[in-house]
Design a protein around this motif. Structure first.
Motif, PDB file in Angstrom:
ATOM      1  N   ASN A  61       0.830  -1.210   0.000  1.00 24.18           N
ATOM      2  CA  ASN A  61       0.000   0.000   0.000  1.00 24.18           C
ATOM      3  C   ASN A  61       0.861   1.256   0.000  1.00 24.18           C
ATOM      4  OD1 ASN A  61      -2.433  -1.389  -0.034  1.00 24.18           O
ATOM      5  ND2 ASN A  61      -2.555  -1.497   2.185  1.00 24.18           N
ATOM      6  N   GLY A  62       1.937   1.252   0.789  1.00 21.64           N
ATOM      7  CA  GLY A  62       2.833   2.399   0.831  1.00 21.64           C
ATOM      8  C   GLY A  62       3.499   2.658  -0.512  1.00 21.64           C
ATOM      9  N   LEU A  63       3.828   1.604  -1.235  1.00 20.32           N
ATOM     10  CA  LEU A  63       4.443   1.750  -2.543  1.00 20.32           C
ATOM     11  C   LEU A  63       3.508   2.495  -3.499  1.00 20.32           C
ATOM     12  CD1 LEU A  63       6.830   1.070  -4.446  1.00 20.32           C
ATOM     13  CD2 LEU A  63       5.585  -1.023  -5.034  1.00 20.32           C
ATOM     14  N   GLN A  64       2.216   2.251  -3.361  1.00 20.15           N
ATOM     15  CA  GLN A  64       1.243   2.867  -4.258  1.00 20.15           C
ATOM     16  C   GLN A  64       0.891   4.303  -3.885  1.00 20.15           C
ATOM     17  OE1 GLN A  64      -2.096   0.301  -5.496  1.00 20.15           O
ATOM     18  NE2 GLN A  64      -1.077  -1.310  -4.311  1.00 20.15           N
ATOM     19  N   PRO A  86       5.727   5.860   5.971  1.00 22.91           N
ATOM     20  CA  PRO A  86       5.468   5.530   7.377  1.00 22.91           C
ATOM     21  C   PRO A  86       4.931   4.108   7.471  1.00 22.91           C
ATOM     22  CG  PRO A  86       3.737   6.959   6.529  1.00 22.91           C
ATOM     23  CD  PRO A  86       4.736   6.776   5.428  1.00 22.91           C
ATOM     24  N   LEU A  87       5.483   3.354   8.405  1.00 24.52           N
ATOM     25  CA  LEU A  87       5.017   1.995   8.653  1.00 24.52           C
ATOM     26  C   LEU A  87       4.822   1.817  10.145  1.00 24.52           C
ATOM     27  CD1 LEU A  87       7.446  -0.072   6.367  1.00 24.52           C
ATOM     28  CD2 LEU A  87       5.007   0.337   5.977  1.00 24.52           C
ATOM     29  N   LYS A  92       3.508   4.919  14.038  1.00 23.97           N
ATOM     30  CA  LYS A  92       4.100   5.029  12.708  1.00 23.97           C
ATOM     31  C   LYS A  92       5.499   5.625  12.812  1.00 23.97           C
ATOM     32  CE  LYS A  92       0.362   3.868  10.387  1.00 23.97           C
ATOM     33  NZ  LYS A  92       0.258   2.657   9.635  1.00 23.97           N
ATOM     34  N   ARG A  93       6.420   5.031  12.088  1.00 29.44           N
ATOM     35  CA  ARG A  93       7.770   5.543  11.959  1.00 29.44           C
ATOM     36  C   ARG A  93       8.143   5.475  10.483  1.00 29.44           C
ATOM     37  NH1 ARG A  93       6.722   7.506  16.118  1.00 29.44           N
ATOM     38  NH2 ARG A  93       7.681   7.081  18.120  1.00 29.44           N
ATOM     39  N   ARG A  94       9.085   6.299  10.079  1.00 29.75           N
ATOM     40  CA  ARG A  94       9.466   6.387   8.679  1.00 29.75           C
ATOM     41  C   ARG A  94      10.502   5.302   8.343  1.00 29.75           C
ATOM     42  NH1 ARG A  94       7.567   9.508   5.368  1.00 29.75           N
ATOM     43  NH2 ARG A  94       8.599  10.415   3.588  1.00 29.75           N
ATOM     44  N   PHE A  95      10.230   4.571   7.277  1.00 30.75           N
ATOM     45  CA  PHE A  95      11.109   3.528   6.776  1.00 30.75           C
ATOM     46  C   PHE A  95      11.477   3.834   5.329  1.00 30.75           C
ATOM     47  CE2 PHE A  95       9.362   1.433  10.389  1.00 30.75           C
ATOM     48  CZ  PHE A  95      10.198   0.378  10.718  1.00 30.75           C
ATOM     49  N   ILE A 116      14.479   4.769   8.992  1.00 33.45           N
ATOM     50  CA  ILE A 116      15.324   5.929   8.729  1.00 33.45           C
ATOM     51  C   ILE A 116      15.801   6.509  10.052  1.00 33.45           C
ATOM     52  CG2 ILE A 116      15.405   8.230   7.731  1.00 33.45           C
ATOM     53  CD1 ILE A 116      13.349   7.266   5.669  1.00 33.45           C
ATOM     54  N   LYS A 117      17.087   6.696  10.188  1.00 33.95           N
ATOM     55  CA  LYS A 117      17.704   7.079  11.446  1.00 33.95           C
ATOM     56  C   LYS A 117      17.151   8.356  12.059  1.00 33.95           C
ATOM     57  CE  LYS A 117      21.993   4.694  10.547  1.00 33.95           C
ATOM     58  NZ  LYS A 117      23.418   4.779  10.337  1.00 33.95           N
ATOM     59  N   GLU A 118      16.742   9.320  11.269  1.00 43.04           N
ATOM     60  CA  GLU A 118      16.221  10.575  11.814  1.00 43.04           C
ATOM     61  C   GLU A 118      15.003  10.355  12.717  1.00 43.04           C
ATOM     62  OE1 GLU A 118      18.716  11.374   8.429  1.00 43.04           O
ATOM     63  OE2 GLU A 118      16.939  10.128   8.561  1.00 43.04           O
ATOM     64  N   ASP A 119      14.309   9.241  12.518  1.00 42.44           N
ATOM     65  CA  ASP A 119      13.110   8.953  13.320  1.00 42.44           C
ATOM     66  C   ASP A 119      13.401   8.124  14.563  1.00 42.44           C
ATOM     67  OD1 ASP A 119      11.249  10.323  11.936  1.00 42.44           O
ATOM     68  OD2 ASP A 119      10.441   8.618  10.844  1.00 42.44           O
ATOM     69  N   ARG A 120      14.610   7.793  14.837  1.00 43.08           N
ATOM     70  CA  ARG A 120      14.941   6.904  15.961  1.00 43.08           C
ATOM     71  C   ARG A 120      14.965   7.673  17.287  1.00 43.08           C
ATOM     72  NH1 ARG A 120      17.212   1.773  14.576  1.00 43.08           N
ATOM     73  NH2 ARG A 120      17.493   1.643  12.365  1.00 43.08           N
ATOM     74  N   LYS A 121      13.812   8.173  17.677  1.00 41.51           N
ATOM     75  CA  LYS A 121      13.705   8.933  18.932  1.00 41.51           C
ATOM     76  C   LYS A 121      12.825   8.213  19.905  1.00 41.51           C
ATOM     77  CE  LYS A 121      14.418  13.186  16.515  1.00 41.51           C
ATOM     78  NZ  LYS A 121      13.846  14.281  15.876  1.00 41.51           N
TER      79      LYS A 121
END
Length: 121
Positions: A61-64, A86-87, A92-95, A116-121
């Motif tokens: 779904n994210g691909l579409q 986002p997954l 939700k976190r960004r992948f 994605i490392k920027e979301d690792r909080k």
């Protein structure tokens, strides 16, 4: 992954995203494998090896629905796409996901995904 080539830029959607393919092993033996490199990233956002179809469906779904960066593979002639999306189930976190269309094919196939490392909080 030799022959990465150069970025060709952003595109709105991956061509034929609705026909994309994810081999079951990519979910069960990579993303949701307890010994896998990115396993904890998927577990932390609520995915489970008891329901691999959920992750598979979320990836498709994210691909579409998300923009892609396209790369021409200069060694093998394949076209690669990175799609950030986002997954997650409970949060939700960004992948970053990677997809490939092999020469002579029009079907994108799933290669990998990681947080994605920027979301690792």
């Amino acid at each position: 992954m030799g022959g990465r080539g150069a970025s060709m830029g952003m595109i709105h959607r991956v061509p034929n995203a609705a026909g994309a393919f994810i081999h079951e092993n990519k979910i069960t033996r990579f993303c949701l494998d307890p010994n896998g490199k990115h396993y904890q990233d998927f577990i932390d956002v609520g995915y489970s090896s008891d329901d691999p179809e959920r992750l598979k469906n979320d990836l498709l779904n994210g691909l579409q629905t998300h923009d892609a960066e396209v790369f021409q593979d200069t060694t093998h002639g394949a076209i690669r796409y990175h799609v950030d999306m986002p997954l997650g189930v409970k949060k939700k976190r960004r992948f970053r996901t990677s997809w490939r269309v092999d020469p002579g094919s029009t079907t994108p196939r799933f290669i990998t995904a990681f947080r994605i490392k920027e979301d690792r909080k």
